[in-house]
Design a protein around this motif. Sequence first.
Motif, PDB file in Angstrom:
ATOM      1  N   THR A  37       0.804  -1.300   0.222  1.00 24.22           N
ATOM      2  CA  THR A  37      -0.050  -0.175  -0.212  1.00 24.22           C
ATOM      3  C   THR A  37       1.169   1.146   0.337  1.00 24.22           C
ATOM      4  OG1 THR A  37      -1.840  -1.064   1.081  1.00 24.22           O
ATOM      5  CG2 THR A  37      -2.155   0.969   0.725  1.00 24.22           C
ATOM      6  N   LEU A  38       0.456   2.156  -0.735  1.00 24.53           N
ATOM      7  CA  LEU A  38       1.586   3.379  -1.225  1.00 24.53           C
ATOM      8  C   LEU A  38       0.746   4.761  -0.518  1.00 24.53           C
ATOM      9  CD1 LEU A  38       4.346   4.169  -3.157  1.00 24.53           C
ATOM     10  CD2 LEU A  38       2.553   5.333  -3.908  1.00 24.53           C
ATOM     11  N   PHE A  39       1.709   5.466  -0.247  1.00 25.76           N
ATOM     12  CA  PHE A  39       1.299   6.549   1.017  1.00 25.76           C
ATOM     13  C   PHE A  39       1.858   7.528   0.366  1.00 25.76           C
ATOM     14  CE2 PHE A  39      -0.964   3.577   3.938  1.00 25.76           C
ATOM     15  CZ  PHE A  39      -2.210   4.163   3.838  1.00 25.76           C
ATOM     16  N   LEU A  40       1.175   8.906   0.158  1.00 24.39           N
ATOM     17  CA  LEU A  40       2.129  10.177  -0.427  1.00 24.39           C
ATOM     18  C   LEU A  40       1.681  10.500   0.630  1.00 24.39           C
ATOM     19  CD1 LEU A  40       4.028  11.386  -2.440  1.00 24.39           C
ATOM     20  CD2 LEU A  40       1.757  12.290  -3.571  1.00 24.39           C
ATOM     21  N   THR A  46       0.826  15.458   6.584  1.00 27.16           N
ATOM     22  CA  THR A  46      -0.565  14.932   5.810  1.00 27.16           C
ATOM     23  C   THR A  46      -0.670  13.700   4.425  1.00 27.16           C
ATOM     24  OG1 THR A  46      -1.091  17.066   6.317  1.00 27.16           O
ATOM     25  CG2 THR A  46      -2.677  15.769   5.113  1.00 27.16           C
ATOM     26  N   VAL A  47      -1.880  12.539   4.714  1.00 27.58           N
ATOM     27  CA  VAL A  47      -1.116  11.665   3.797  1.00 27.58           C
ATOM     28  C   VAL A  47      -2.059  12.440   2.451  1.00 27.58           C
ATOM     29  CG1 VAL A  47      -2.142   9.566   3.147  1.00 27.58           C
ATOM     30  CG2 VAL A  47      -1.784  10.003   5.407  1.00 27.58           C
ATOM     31  N   VAL A  48      -1.711  12.492   2.223  1.00 24.90           N
ATOM     32  CA  VAL A  48      -2.478  13.379   0.326  1.00 24.90           C
ATOM     33  C   VAL A  48      -3.294  12.696  -0.471  1.00 24.90           C
ATOM     34  CG1 VAL A  48      -1.819  14.213  -1.288  1.00 24.90           C
ATOM     35  CG2 VAL A  48      -0.474  14.614   0.489  1.00 24.90           C
ATOM     36  N   GLN A  49      -2.844  11.231  -0.840  1.00 30.61           N
ATOM     37  CA  GLN A  49      -3.266  10.451  -1.206  1.00 30.61           C
ATOM     38  C   GLN A  49      -2.813   8.682  -1.281  1.00 30.61           C
ATOM     39  OE1 GLN A  49      -3.427  11.615  -5.436  1.00 30.61           O
ATOM     40  NE2 GLN A  49      -4.953   9.645  -6.077  1.00 30.61           N
ATOM     41  N   GLN A  50      -3.716   8.059  -1.053  1.00 26.41           N
ATOM     42  CA  GLN A  50      -3.293   6.056  -1.014  1.00 26.41           C
ATOM     43  C   GLN A  50      -3.624   5.510  -2.568  1.00 26.41           C
ATOM     44  OE1 GLN A  50      -5.702   4.368   1.983  1.00 26.41           O
ATOM     45  NE2 GLN A  50      -4.901   2.909   1.488  1.00 26.41           N
ATOM     46  N   HIS A  51      -2.649   4.931  -2.537  1.00 26.68           N
ATOM     47  CA  HIS A  51      -3.068   3.919  -3.568  1.00 26.68           C
ATOM     48  C   HIS A  51      -2.196   4.791  -5.064  1.00 26.68           C
ATOM     49  CE1 HIS A  51      -3.891   0.547  -1.196  1.00 26.68           C
ATOM     50  NE2 HIS A  51      -4.813   1.541  -1.117  1.00 26.68           N
ATOM     51  N   ILE A  52      -1.699   6.212  -5.023  1.00 33.72           N
ATOM     52  CA  ILE A  52      -1.541   6.940  -5.769  1.00 33.72           C
ATOM     53  C   ILE A  52      -0.137   6.202  -7.217  1.00 33.72           C
ATOM     54  CG2 ILE A  52       0.768   7.786  -5.336  1.00 33.72           C
ATOM     55  CD1 ILE A  52      -0.028  10.954  -5.941  1.00 33.72           C
ATOM     56  N   GLU A  56      -0.185  10.031 -11.521  1.00 35.00           N
ATOM     57  CA  GLU A  56      -1.317  10.952 -10.368  1.00 35.00           C
ATOM     58  C   GLU A  56      -0.262  11.373  -9.212  1.00 35.00           C
ATOM     59  OE1 GLU A  56      -5.263   9.102  -9.597  1.00 35.00           O
ATOM     60  OE2 GLU A  56      -3.349   7.370  -8.856  1.00 35.00           O
ATOM     61  N   LEU A  57       1.409  11.030  -9.126  1.00 38.16           N
ATOM     62  CA  LEU A  57       2.255  11.074  -8.592  1.00 38.16           C
ATOM     63  C   LEU A  57       2.933  12.291  -9.506  1.00 38.16           C
ATOM     64  CD1 LEU A  57       3.983  11.269  -6.085  1.00 38.16           C
ATOM     65  CD2 LEU A  57       5.716   9.129  -7.755  1.00 38.16           C
ATOM     66  N   LEU A  58       3.267  12.386 -10.958  1.00 43.15           N
ATOM     67  CA  LEU A  58       3.936  12.965 -11.456  1.00 43.15           C
ATOM     68  C   LEU A  58       2.997  14.457 -11.317  1.00 43.15           C
ATOM     69  CD1 LEU A  58       5.307  11.264 -14.533  1.00 43.15           C
ATOM     70  CD2 LEU A  58       6.327  11.702 -12.086  1.00 43.15           C
ATOM     71  N   ALA A  59       2.099  14.430 -11.989  1.00 44.52           N
ATOM     72  CA  ALA A  59       0.587  14.940 -11.929  1.00 44.52           C
ATOM     73  C   ALA A  59       1.128  16.396 -10.936  1.00 44.52           C
ATOM     74  CB  ALA A  59      -0.185  15.139 -12.210  1.00 44.52           C
TER      75      ALA A  59
END
Length: 68
Positions: A37-40, A46-52, A56-59
Motif C-alpha cells: 500500500t502506497l501513501f503520498l 498529511t496523507v495526500v493520497q493513497q494508492h497513487i 498521478e504522482l507526476l501530476a
Amino acid sequence: MVRCDSKDGIPWIQVSDLTGFDNNTAAQSYYVKQLPTLFLIDENGTVVQQHIDHEELLAYLKKKYDHN
C-alpha cells in the motif's frame, strides 16, 4: 516493525508491521486492504493520497513544485 532507510539503498522511509491485517491498528486506521500500500505524505505529515499511481504522482509533483 521494520524500518528501511538510506542504508538499505532506498531514498524514502519504508515501514512494515509484518503482523497481517487482523487486529492491526495501523492497517485499520489507514484502511490498508492490500500489500503493498502506497501513501503520498506531504512535508507536514498529511496523507495526500493513497494508492497513487505513477501518472498521478507526476501530476501532483508538477503542480506542487513546478513554478515555471
